[in-house]
Design an enzyme around this catalytic site. Structure first.
Site, PDB file in Angstrom:
ATOM      1  N   ILE A 151     -31.986  13.313  47.754  1.00  0.00           N
ATOM      2  CA  ILE A 151     -30.885  13.796  46.910  1.00  0.00           C
ATOM      3  C   ILE A 151     -30.960  13.172  45.519  1.00  0.00           C
ATOM      4  O   ILE A 151     -30.829  13.869  44.500  1.00  0.00           O
ATOM      5  CB  ILE A 151     -29.533  13.524  47.578  1.00  0.00           C
ATOM      6  N   ARG A 231     -20.880   8.486  50.174  1.00  0.00           N
ATOM      7  CA  ARG A 231     -19.806   8.392  51.152  1.00  0.00           C
ATOM      8  C   ARG A 231     -18.670   7.614  50.515  1.00  0.00           C
ATOM      9  O   ARG A 231     -18.891   6.709  49.707  1.00  0.00           O
ATOM     10  CB  ARG A 231     -20.260   7.690  52.438  1.00  0.00           C
ATOM     11  N   GLU A 259     -10.530   9.420  53.719  1.00  0.00           N
ATOM     12  CA  GLU A 259     -10.900  10.830  53.636  1.00  0.00           C
ATOM     13  C   GLU A 259     -10.517  11.533  54.930  1.00  0.00           C
ATOM     14  O   GLU A 259     -10.831  11.008  56.013  1.00  0.00           O
ATOM     15  CB  GLU A 259     -12.410  10.949  53.398  1.00  0.00           C
ATOM     16  N   HIS A 278     -15.228  16.804  49.439  1.00  0.00           N
ATOM     17  CA  HIS A 278     -16.438  16.597  50.246  1.00  0.00           C
ATOM     18  C   HIS A 278     -17.133  17.936  50.525  1.00  0.00           C
ATOM     19  O   HIS A 278     -17.335  18.320  51.680  1.00  0.00           O
ATOM     20  CB  HIS A 278     -16.113  15.872  51.559  1.00  0.00           C
TER      21      HIS A 278
END
Length: 315
Positions: A151, A231, A259, A278
């Site tokens: 990523i 995260r 979250e 998210h």
């Protein structure tokens, strides 16, 4: 006596995955209350997508014959609490690459939207306000990517056409790539003061939990933008709130801690904070990539070949 055909649990209907090997019986389960069959017969468990940890680990203790746990996410932190129920030798594989394009797209979206003041313009449109002004460009900005896996590298691919300033790369261990050096995490204190934009793209591990703490944030330059597509717990929420509320830093967050972010949480209305729920990997690109990856993995498994993206082996 005829040997029993082993089960594979999938969150998709098997008929939607072209090319699956014929040596398994495929059961669809995406976190429903009832199991599709006896978990004891399952040898390859593909976890439900974007379900809670409690749902994801629920069948594990009843799978004594399990050989592979395959996630549909790059992160596996939501499973680690349930692996103790498994026998030794179970392979845990992640979905590295499945979300790469989508997450990198969102990282770039968050950077551009934050720098160009898009959230304020959207609010202005709702109020019929013409918010003309001078806004910041990504061009010439220095960028620090913390977490240079697939990523992080894909984010850099997308930064190149925007003529940003130097891109600095950081990963767990130092190495050299075709684009240049990758620094170790230990180098962060010296690197943070020079970055206009800091992008977090690390997995959540014990070494990255709380990585962006008060000391990390304090080293960032005044006015810098923190982008988190990793995260939520990689960032110390209280420390971030302290910095944005006094106007020293800005943030763009696809993930938060806690979250989902509950109603009334101060992050919702903190100044210069852009929040998305998210959705880094939740795009139209997910399903086709996930299904192709599962066919590859199951074909390898049926042939007794090494699996891709093995994160750990139990025991």
């Amino acid at each position: 006596m005829t040997a029993k055909t082993p089960d594979v649990w999938l969150p998709f209907p098997a008929e939607e995955l072209e090319g699956l090997p014929g040596s398994f019986r495929y059961r669809r389960w995406d976190g429903e209350e009832d199991f599709p069959a006896d978990p004891a017969d399952c040898v390859f468990y593909v976890t439900p997508y974007m379900k809670s940890q409690a749902v994801t680990v629920r069948p594990l203790a009843r799978m004594p014959g399990l050989e592979v746990v395959q996630t549909l996410t790059a992160g596996t932190d939501h499973l680690l609490g349930g692996l103790g129920a498994l026998p030794a030798g179970v392979r845990l594989c992640n979905a590295a690459g499945v979300h790469t394009a989508s997450t990198a797209e969102l990282a770039l979206t968050l950077i551009l939207a934050s720098l160009r003041g898009i959230p304020g313009m959207v609010r202005g449109q709702d109020r019929e306000e013409w918010r003309f002004g001078v806004y910041e460009a990504l061009a010439d900005k220095s960028v620090l990517i913390v977490g240079y896996g697939s990523i992080g590298a894909a984010v850099e691919d997308r930064l190149v056409p925007f003529e940003c300033g130097p891109v600095t790369r950081v990963a767990r261990t130092a190495r050299t790539t075709a684009r240049g050096p990758v620094h170790a995490l230990a180098d962060l204190p010296a690197l943070l003061p020079g970055a206009d934009v800091v992008i977090l793209a690390t997995p959540l591990t014990e070494s990255t939990r709380g990585l962006a703490d008060a000391g990390f944030l304090r080293r960032m330059k005044d006015g810098a933008l923190l982008v988190n597509v990793a995260r939520g717990p990689v960032v110390d929420t209280g420390a971030l709130l302290a910095e944005v509320e006094r106007g020293r830093l800005r943030a763009a967050l696809d993930v938060t801690d806690p979250e989902p972010l509950p109603a009334g949480h101060p992050l919702w209305h903190a100044p210069d904070v852009l929040i998305t729920p998210h959705v880094g990997g939740s795009t139209s690109a997910f399903e086709p990539r996930a299904k192709r990856m599962l066919v590859r993995q199951l074909t390898r498994f049926a042939a007794g070949e090494p699996l891709e993206h093995t994160v750990l082996v139990t025991g």
